[in-house]
Write a protein that holds these residues in place. Structure first.
Motif, PDB file in Angstrom:
ATOM      1  N   GLY A 198      85.923  -0.564  67.728  1.00 26.98           N
ATOM      2  CA  GLY A 198      85.366  -1.133  66.355  1.00 26.98           C
ATOM      3  C   GLY A 198      83.967  -0.250  66.033  1.00 26.98           C
ATOM      4  N   PRO A 199      83.635  -0.768  64.876  1.00 24.58           N
ATOM      5  CA  PRO A 199      82.254  -0.124  64.530  1.00 24.58           C
ATOM      6  C   PRO A 199      81.103  -0.858  65.408  1.00 24.58           C
ATOM      7  CG  PRO A 199      83.604  -1.029  62.571  1.00 24.58           C
ATOM      8  CD  PRO A 199      84.107  -1.520  63.882  1.00 24.58           C
ATOM      9  N   GLU A 200      80.231   0.193  65.863  1.00 28.14           N
ATOM     10  CA  GLU A 200      78.854  -0.336  66.467  1.00 28.14           C
ATOM     11  C   GLU A 200      77.627   0.040  65.437  1.00 28.14           C
ATOM     12  OE1 GLU A 200      79.038   1.364  70.266  1.00 28.14           O
ATOM     13  OE2 GLU A 200      80.930   0.627  70.814  1.00 28.14           O
ATOM     14  N   GLU A 201      76.899  -0.963  65.450  1.00 26.57           N
ATOM     15  CA  GLU A 201      75.694  -0.511  64.757  1.00 26.57           C
ATOM     16  C   GLU A 201      74.792   0.327  65.577  1.00 26.57           C
ATOM     17  OE1 GLU A 201      73.910  -4.298  63.528  1.00 26.57           O
ATOM     18  OE2 GLU A 201      75.025  -4.454  61.607  1.00 26.57           O
ATOM     19  N   ARG A 204      71.414  -0.286  68.391  1.00 23.73           N
ATOM     20  CA  ARG A 204      72.433  -0.185  69.409  1.00 23.73           C
ATOM     21  C   ARG A 204      71.845  -0.742  70.828  1.00 23.73           C
ATOM     22  NH1 ARG A 204      74.901   3.268  73.372  1.00 23.73           N
ATOM     23  NH2 ARG A 204      77.082   3.138  72.970  1.00 23.73           N
ATOM     24  N   GLY A 205      72.577  -1.792  71.276  1.00 24.14           N
ATOM     25  CA  GLY A 205      72.019  -2.331  72.735  1.00 24.14           C
ATOM     26  C   GLY A 205      71.201  -3.521  72.473  1.00 24.14           C
ATOM     27  N   LYS A 206      70.746  -3.773  71.262  1.00 24.67           N
ATOM     28  CA  LYS A 206      69.689  -4.768  70.971  1.00 24.67           C
ATOM     29  C   LYS A 206      70.306  -6.356  70.732  1.00 24.67           C
ATOM     30  CE  LYS A 206      66.425  -1.673  71.024  1.00 24.67           C
ATOM     31  NZ  LYS A 206      67.103  -0.579  71.353  1.00 24.67           N
ATOM     32  N   ASP A 207      69.886  -7.339  70.968  1.00 21.00           N
ATOM     33  CA  ASP A 207      70.342  -8.456  70.734  1.00 21.00           C
ATOM     34  C   ASP A 207      69.257  -9.208  69.855  1.00 21.00           C
ATOM     35  OD1 ASP A 207      68.373  -9.206  72.644  1.00 21.00           O
ATOM     36  OD2 ASP A 207      69.727 -10.499  73.901  1.00 21.00           O
ATOM     37  N   PHE A 208      68.284  -8.394  69.359  1.00 22.43           N
ATOM     38  CA  PHE A 208      67.205  -8.993  68.776  1.00 22.43           C
ATOM     39  C   PHE A 208      66.748  -7.975  67.461  1.00 22.43           C
ATOM     40  CE2 PHE A 208      65.463  -6.244  71.955  1.00 22.43           C
ATOM     41  CZ  PHE A 208      64.843  -5.563  71.531  1.00 22.43           C
ATOM     42  N   PHE A 209      66.036  -7.987  66.620  1.00 20.39           N
ATOM     43  CA  PHE A 209      65.797  -7.302  65.518  1.00 20.39           C
ATOM     44  C   PHE A 209      64.492  -6.525  66.016  1.00 20.39           C
ATOM     45  CE2 PHE A 209      63.725  -6.385  61.165  1.00 20.39           C
ATOM     46  CZ  PHE A 209      65.072  -5.576  60.607  1.00 20.39           C
ATOM     47  N   PRO A 210      64.691  -5.099  66.026  1.00 21.83           N
ATOM     48  CA  PRO A 210      63.473  -4.426  66.906  1.00 21.83           C
ATOM     49  C   PRO A 210      62.809  -3.667  65.710  1.00 21.83           C
ATOM     50  CG  PRO A 210      65.622  -2.876  66.575  1.00 21.83           C
ATOM     51  CD  PRO A 210      66.076  -4.408  65.864  1.00 21.83           C
ATOM     52  N   PRO A 211      61.373  -3.243  66.195  1.00 25.96           N
ATOM     53  CA  PRO A 211      60.414  -2.553  65.395  1.00 25.96           C
ATOM     54  C   PRO A 211      61.215  -0.929  65.079  1.00 25.96           C
ATOM     55  CG  PRO A 211      59.622  -2.802  67.483  1.00 25.96           C
ATOM     56  CD  PRO A 211      61.075  -3.626  67.325  1.00 25.96           C
ATOM     57  N   SER A 212      60.531  -0.397  64.074  1.00 31.50           N
ATOM     58  CA  SER A 212      60.779   0.919  63.971  1.00 31.50           C
ATOM     59  C   SER A 212      60.398   1.643  65.035  1.00 31.50           C
ATOM     60  CB  SER A 212      60.235   1.624  62.696  1.00 31.50           C
ATOM     61  OG  SER A 212      60.584   0.967  61.425  1.00 31.50           O
ATOM     62  N   SER A 213      61.316   2.617  65.635  1.00 35.45           N
ATOM     63  CA  SER A 213      60.858   3.510  66.882  1.00 35.45           C
ATOM     64  C   SER A 213      61.492   4.742  66.953  1.00 35.45           C
ATOM     65  CB  SER A 213      61.202   2.521  68.278  1.00 35.45           C
ATOM     66  OG  SER A 213      62.358   2.223  68.344  1.00 35.45           O
ATOM     67  N   HIS A 214      62.092   5.248  65.822  1.00 32.88           N
ATOM     68  CA  HIS A 214      62.543   6.377  66.001  1.00 32.88           C
ATOM     69  C   HIS A 214      62.434   7.131  64.638  1.00 32.88           C
ATOM     70  CE1 HIS A 214      66.020   8.986  67.211  1.00 32.88           C
ATOM     71  NE2 HIS A 214      66.556   8.957  65.726  1.00 32.88           N
ATOM     72  N   ILE A 221      78.262   5.302  57.021  1.00 34.58           N
ATOM     73  CA  ILE A 221      76.944   4.555  56.443  1.00 34.58           C
ATOM     74  C   ILE A 221      77.223   3.494  55.571  1.00 34.58           C
ATOM     75  CG2 ILE A 221      75.001   5.200  54.782  1.00 34.58           C
ATOM     76  CD1 ILE A 221      74.827   6.755  57.167  1.00 34.58           C
ATOM     77  N   ARG A 222      76.500   2.419  55.905  1.00 33.69           N
ATOM     78  CA  ARG A 222      76.625   0.924  55.114  1.00 33.69           C
ATOM     79  C   ARG A 222      75.145   0.786  54.405  1.00 33.69           C
ATOM     80  NH1 ARG A 222      77.833  -3.449  59.252  1.00 33.69           N
ATOM     81  NH2 ARG A 222      75.673  -3.617  59.411  1.00 33.69           N
ATOM     82  N   ARG A 223      75.128   0.445  53.333  1.00 29.76           N
ATOM     83  CA  ARG A 223      74.066   0.105  52.446  1.00 29.76           C
ATOM     84  C   ARG A 223      73.672  -1.407  52.852  1.00 29.76           C
ATOM     85  NH1 ARG A 223      71.974   2.088  46.709  1.00 29.76           N
ATOM     86  NH2 ARG A 223      69.894   1.202  46.990  1.00 29.76           N
ATOM     87  N   TRP A 245      69.595   1.347  55.223  1.00 28.95           N
ATOM     88  CA  TRP A 245      70.835   1.891  55.482  1.00 28.95           C
ATOM     89  C   TRP A 245      71.106   1.983  56.745  1.00 28.95           C
ATOM     90  CZ3 TRP A 245      73.799   3.855  50.840  1.00 28.95           C
ATOM     91  CH2 TRP A 245      72.947   4.133  49.777  1.00 28.95           C
ATOM     92  N   THR A 246      72.303   1.478  57.141  1.00 25.23           N
ATOM     93  CA  THR A 246      72.741   1.385  58.610  1.00 25.23           C
ATOM     94  C   THR A 246      73.698   2.395  58.981  1.00 25.23           C
ATOM     95  OG1 THR A 246      72.531  -1.113  58.570  1.00 25.23           O
ATOM     96  CG2 THR A 246      73.858  -0.163  60.303  1.00 25.23           C
ATOM     97  N   LEU A 247      73.448   3.116  60.200  1.00 30.26           N
ATOM     98  CA  LEU A 247      74.471   4.266  60.687  1.00 30.26           C
ATOM     99  C   LEU A 247      75.396   3.534  61.753  1.00 30.26           C
ATOM    100  CD1 LEU A 247      75.245   7.393  60.896  1.00 30.26           C
ATOM    101  CD2 LEU A 247      73.613   7.206  62.733  1.00 30.26           C
ATOM    102  N   LEU A 248      76.474   3.473  61.505  1.00 29.01           N
ATOM    103  CA  LEU A 248      77.747   2.960  62.379  1.00 29.01           C
ATOM    104  C   LEU A 248      78.646   4.045  63.135  1.00 29.01           C
ATOM    105  CD1 LEU A 248      77.821   1.076  59.386  1.00 29.01           C
ATOM    106  CD2 LEU A 248      78.635  -0.648  61.295  1.00 29.01           C
ATOM    107  N   TYR A 249      78.454   3.676  64.520  1.00 27.18           N
ATOM    108  CA  TYR A 249      79.224   4.778  65.194  1.00 27.18           C
ATOM    109  C   TYR A 249      80.784   3.923  65.376  1.00 27.18           C
ATOM    110  CZ  TYR A 249      81.457   6.681  69.545  1.00 27.18           C
ATOM    111  OH  TYR A 249      82.099   7.351  70.316  1.00 27.18           O
TER     112      TYR A 249
END
Length: 261
Positions: A175-178, A104-114, A158-160, A166-170
């Motif tokens: 509309g759907p937000e990753e 969320r809020g990223k315009d790049f592919f982020p590293p794992s941080s959560h 949830i989207r595989r 897997w991606t969690l979408l709000y």
């Protein structure tokens, strides 16, 4: 060296009392949903130790327990979801930690941080999170392609993506937000030590900026502090107030987040 990461909860009852819950008669989905919602109502996401006090975040179980349960503070995902996982296993759930990357809020592919948690119930595996500033599901969401669930006025899906992620979408009004991606591979407690270090020290990480972030779910919405801005969202109505001094800040911490420094 890392023994403190693996210690059990000092008191399961004290933790349940902190969030206003009783032990389950049956560790099922319905109880899990109530547990997650109660946790989000009572325990805020906050980075006061690093933003205000410039302290190092400890991942030792007893240190986190003292902070969140005894002193009634909040914490970041590496604290909140670590302690929550200990609670889940103490209550009889088959649960383990999972690694996530925030989209969320990223315009790049982020590293794992959560970090979050996965729970195996009779009908499948469920994604659980009490340590993300928001939006986050106020319930357990089944990890199944197309699975969708609503709670506290919000809906998540949830989207595989592939064999691993897997991606969690709000499901927002626009509309759907990753929101984030997660993997189902079990992670060990020690695996989050370098991730936590990255989040609070790397110059590319948001938390290393020193900006204050505090948030808590309330019935019908949320309250938050970002830097010097207090925000209340209630039944879709947003109110904002600029924090002008330390006295006002500390009053808000007590009144809105239950935090007394």
């Amino acid at each position: 060296m890392y023994e403190g990461l693996y210690r059990k909860l000092p008191s399961t009852k004290a933790y349940l009392d902190r969030i206003g819950m009783d032990a389950p008669q049956e560790p099922d989905e319905a109880y899990l949903d109530r547990l997650i919602l109660a946790h989000q109502y009572q325990v805020p996401f906050e980075n006061i130790d690093t933003s205000d006090k410039h302290l190092t975040v400890s991942l030792d179980t007893e240190v986190i327990f003292d902070k969140i349960v005894i002193r009634k503070r909040g914490g970041c995902c590496f604290e909140l979801n670590a302690l929550f996982l200990k609670l889940l296993t103490a209550l009889g759930f088959d649960a383990w930690a999972c690694r996530c990357r925030v989209l969320r809020g990223k315009d790049f592919f982020p590293p794992s941080s959560h970090r979050a948690a996965l729970v195996r119930l009779n009908d499948g595996i469920y994604f659980c999170d009490v340590g993300y500033g928001g939006p986050q599901p106020a319930c357990a969401v089944k990890v199944e392609d197309g699975s969708q669930k609503s709670s506290a006025g919000q809906t998540f899906r949830i989207r595989r993506e592939d064999d691993y992620w897997w991606t969690l979408l709000y499901m927002s009004k626009s509309g759907p937000e990753e929101t984030m991606q997660f993997t189902m591979m079990p992670e060990d407690e020690v695996d989050f030590v370098p991730l936590s270090h990255f989040c609070f020290t790397h110059p590319d990480s948001f938390f290393s900026s020193g900006e204050r972030v505090i948030s808590r779910r309330i019935p019908g919405g949320s309250v938050s502090i970002e830097d010097n801005l207090f925000t209340r969202v209630l039944d879709g109505v947003r109110e904002e107030a600029v924090i002008t001094d330390e006295e006002q800040y500390r009053k808000l911490l007590i009144q809105e987040f239950g935090i007394k420094l």
